[in-house]
Enzyme design. Structure first.
Site, PDB file in Angstrom:
ATOM      1  N   TYR A 151      -9.252   1.969 -11.916  1.00  0.00           N
ATOM      2  CA  TYR A 151     -10.599   1.928 -11.348  1.00  0.00           C
ATOM      3  C   TYR A 151     -11.007   0.459 -11.235  1.00  0.00           C
ATOM      4  CZ  TYR A 151     -10.857   6.935 -12.415  1.00  0.00           C
ATOM      5  OH  TYR A 151     -10.629   8.291 -12.468  1.00  0.00           O
TER       6      TYR A 151
ATOM      7  N   HIS B  20      -5.601   4.083  -2.143  1.00  0.00           N
ATOM      8  CA  HIS B  20      -6.681   4.600  -2.973  1.00  0.00           C
ATOM      9  C   HIS B  20      -7.313   3.520  -3.846  1.00  0.00           C
ATOM     10  CE1 HIS B  20      -8.808   7.718  -5.313  1.00  0.00           C
ATOM     11  NE2 HIS B  20      -8.454   8.527  -4.353  1.00  0.00           N
TER      12      HIS B  20
ATOM     13  N   ILE C 156       7.255  -1.089  -5.904  1.00  0.00           N
ATOM     14  CA  ILE C 156       7.787   0.170  -6.427  1.00  0.00           C
ATOM     15  C   ILE C 156       8.228   1.030  -5.244  1.00  0.00           C
ATOM     16  CG2 ILE C 156       7.259   2.306  -7.670  1.00  0.00           C
ATOM     17  CD1 ILE C 156       7.413  -0.068  -9.512  1.00  0.00           C
TER      18      ILE C 156
ATOM     19  N   ARG D 234       0.837  -1.200   0.000  1.00  0.00           N
ATOM     20  CA  ARG D 234       0.000   0.000   0.000  1.00  0.00           C
ATOM     21  C   ARG D 234       0.872   1.249   0.000  1.00  0.00           C
ATOM     22  NH1 ARG D 234      -4.204   0.888   4.895  1.00  0.00           N
ATOM     23  NH2 ARG D 234      -2.308   1.371   6.036  1.00  0.00           N
TER      24      ARG D 234
END
Length: 535
Positions: A478, A114, A243, A110
Site C-alpha cells: 500500500y 495495481h 520477476i 508493470r
C-alpha cells in the site's frame, strides 16, 4: 459480498481524458527499438510489442490506462512514458533490460498496474522513461503430483486461483483478496489474503522464482542465491530485477468452506462490536478469518449519514462448526445460520473479492474488475493494542465528513504469529493485532484533490497515538509517497531509511546490503526503491 466502497481501488479504468504525452524524441525511440532487435534472440513484432504516442496515440493510451488502477496517475499533468514495451518472450525482457542499461534509459516494470502510487507506470523523478509491460506473461502451470504451480508475473491472482482450482479443487493459494492483482508485483511485497491466519503470506509459500537481473541474465533460486531469494519475498517491486515467474507451494482447502457478510451500523452497536472484535479476532481459530470493512454513507430513506461496519469472513469448514466457534468466542455479533453461505473455495474467492454470485468463475480469467473507477489516496497502519471506544468515535466523526471513505480492519494472529520477523523482509508478525487500511476516493477528475488529501492526512495524524510506534509501520504494497521519496539520481540511505524502516523495520538494512551487491548500478529504481550504499 463485500460492499462497493471496499472495491473502488481495485478497478479497471476506462479513461476519457487524453493521456498522450508530448511528442518524444524519435531518435531515442528508434535507437531503443534497434537495440531490442539486436539483443533479442527471437522475433520482435513491432505492432504487438511497441507502443508510442507518435505511432498510434489511441493504442498507446489504451495500453497505458487499461491495467492502471489509480486514475490520479493518468491525468494529463502526470509525466507519461516515452513508450511502452510489451514483450512476448523472456528474451524480449532480457533485451529490454540490456538496452535500458546501455542507453541509460530509465524504465518501470508493470505486471498488473495495481500500484497505489502509480510507480509501475508513472515516474515523476525520472525522464524520459519507458514502461516494461508484462501483461502477456500469464501462464499458470499446475503440477498435481507435487502440489505446486509456476505462475508468470503478468497473470492475475484471479487467474492463478481459477487455474489451481480447476486442476486441484481441494487446493488453493494464500494470496490477495482482490482478484485483479498482477502476481509478479503482488507477491514481491509480501501479499496477504483471507487464508493468512492459516498459511501465512503468499511470500511465505514461494518455493522458487525466475528473475532477470541488471545484466539481463535469467536466474532461478539457485543462481540468484539465498540472499536475493529472501529479498524478493517481501522486499517490494522495482528494486532488484524483473520477476518473470513464481513457483508456488499450494495449500489444502476443504471441499466446502463458509463465508458471511454481517453489516452493523452505529445504531446497531457497531462501535462496541468492533471493540470486542479487536480483542477476539486475532485469537480465533486459524481456520477463521473475520475482517471488518468500515464505510460511511447515507441511512436508508433518510438524509442522515452513518458508519457501517461489515463483518466479512472466510471459514475453512462448514457452517455448523463456524457457528460453534463464533458462539463461543464472539456471540455479540449474533451470527445466524441464515447469514452463512457454504460454497467451494474458488467461489469464496469471488465472494470475498466482491464479485456477485451470479457471475461464473470463468470471469476470473479476464483479469479485470467491472465498476466505475475512482481517484484515490490510501494509507495503512499496524495496531498492537486495541483502539479505545472514544478513539473509534473520533474516527467515525472524521469518516462522516468525507464523501467516499472506507477503512479495512484485517486480523492477524495464527500463522502470522509463528513466522519470525526476519524470515522474509515483511516484518509485521507476532504481536500485531490487525492491519488498518484506509482510503478516500472521488469520481470527478476536475475536482480539487486537495481536500481529500488533507482529509486522509489529518486522519493519519489523528490515529498516531493508537497504532504502532518507533517506527510507525506501514504495508509496502500500500505504497504511500507521503512517507518519503528518493530524489532523481540520489537514493540516500539516510533519507530512505525513514520510509524504509516503516515498511521493513530492521530488515531494511539487509535489503540495502542485498541491493548494493546485486544491483550496484541501481538500474532498478523508483521513488521508494531500496537504495544502494555509496562506494
Amino acid at each position: 459480498m463485500a460492499p462497493p466502497l471496499l472495491l473502488f481501488i481495485l478497478l479497471l479504468p476506462l479513461l476519457s481524458p487524453s493521456l498522450v504525452a508530448s511528442s518524444p524524441p524519435l531518435s531515442l525511440q528508434s535507437t531503443f527499438h534497434q537495440c531490442l532487435n539486436d539483443n533479442s534472440k527471437s522475433p520482435l513484432p513491432f505492432s504487438e510489442t511497441f507502443f508510442t504516442p507518435a505511432a498510434n496515440s489511441s493504442a498507446f493510451t489504451s495500453v497505458l490506462s487499461n491495467p492502471a488502477q489509480n486514475p490520479r496517475y493518468l491525468l494529463p499533468t502526470v509525466p507519461k512514458p516515452l513508450l511502452i514495451f510489451r514483450p512476448l518472450r523472456i528474451s524480449h525482457i532480457q533485451a529490454a533490460v540490456i538496452c535500458a542499461r546501455k542507453l541509460r534509459l530509465h524504465f518501470r516494470v508493470r505486471s498488473g498496474g495495481h500500484d497505489y502510487e502509480g510507480l509501475s507506470y508513472a515516474a515523476e523523478i525520472e525522464s524520459p522513461f519507458f514502461v516494461l509491460d508484462l501483461s502477456k506473461f500469464r501462464k499458470v502451470n499446475v503440477d498435481v503430483a507435487s502440489n505446486t504451480a509456476w505462475v508468470q508475473a503478468g497473470a492475475t491472482t484471479g487467474e492463478a486461483y481459477y487455474r489451481i482450482s480447476q486442476k486441484i479443487p481441494t487446493h488453493g493459494f494464500p494470496a490477495g483478496l482482490c482478484t485483479s492483482l498482477g502476481i509478479g508485483g503482488h507477491i514481491i511485497g509480501g501479499a496477504y489474503g483471507s487464508m493468512m491466519r492459516k498459511y501465512g503470506l503468499a511470500a511465505d509459500n514461494v518455493l522458487d522464482a525466475h528473475i532477470i537481473d541488471a545484466n539481463g541474465k535469467l536466474l532461478d533460486r539457485r543462481k540468484m542465491g539465498e540472499d536475493v531469494f529472501w529479498a524478493i519475498r517481501g522486499g517490494a517491486g522495482g528494486s532488484f530485477g524483473v520477476i518473470v515467474a513464481w513457483k508456488l507451494k499450494l495449500v489444502p482447502v476443504p471441499k466446502t468452506v463458509t463465508v458471511f457478510d454481517v453489516p452493523r451500523t452505529l445504531e446497531q452497536n457497531a462501535t462496541k462490536l468492533l471493540f470486542k472484535w479487536q480483542q477476539v479476532a486475532p485469537h480465533l481459530h486459524e481456520d477463521l478469518f473475520v475482517r471488518v470493512v468500515v464505510s460511511a454513507g447515507p441511512i436508508a430513506n433518510s438524509t442522515k449519514r452513518t458508519v457501517t461496519a461489515t463483518f466479512n469472513a472466510l471459514f475453512l469448514g462448514n457452517s455448523d462448526r463456524l457457528l460453534r466457534i463464533m458462539g463461543s468466542n464472539f456471540p455479540e455479533l449474533g451470527l445466524k445460520k441464515k447469514d452463512c453461505l457454504e460454497m467451494s473455495w474458488i467461489r469464496s474467492v469471488m465472494f470475498i473479492g466482491g464479485i456477485p454470485n451470479t457471475v461464473a468463475p470463468e470471469f476470473l480469467l479476464q483479469g479485470k474488475w467491472f465498476l466505475t473507477p475512482l481517484f484515490f489516496k490510501a494509507k495503512s497502519d499496524y495496531v498492537r493494542e486495541p483502539i479505545p471506544v472514544k478513539a473509534m468515535e473520533g474516527m467515525w466523526r472524521r469518516l462522516l465528513k468525507e464523501d467516499n471513505p472506507f477503512a479495512i480492519w484485517t486480523p492477524y494472529g495464527g500463522e502470522m504469529d509463528r513466522v519470525s520477523e526476519s524470515a522474509t523482509p515483511f516484518p509485521h508478525r507476532k504481536g500485531t493485532l490487525f492491519m488498518l487500511h484506509y482510503a478516500t476516493g472521488w469520481a470527478d477528475r476536475k475536482a480539487s484533490e486537495g481536500k481529500h488529501l488533507d482529509w486522509i492526512r489529518e486522519l493519519y495524524s489523528y490515529l498516531a497515538p493508537y497504532v504502532s510506534k518507533n517506527p510507525r509501520t506501514s504495508y509496502v504494497n500500500y505504497r504511500d509517497l507521503d512517507l518519503g521519496m528518493n530524489k532523481k539520481g540520489n537514493t540516500s540511505f539516510s533519507e530512505a531509511s525513514v520510509w524504509g524502516r516503516k515498511y521493513f523495520k530492521n530488515n531494511f538494512d539487509r535489503l540495502v546490503q542485498v541491493k548494493t551487491k546485486f544491483d550496484p548500478s541501481n538500474l532498478f529504481r523508483h521513488e521508494q526503491s531500496i537504495p544502494v550504499l555509496p562506494v
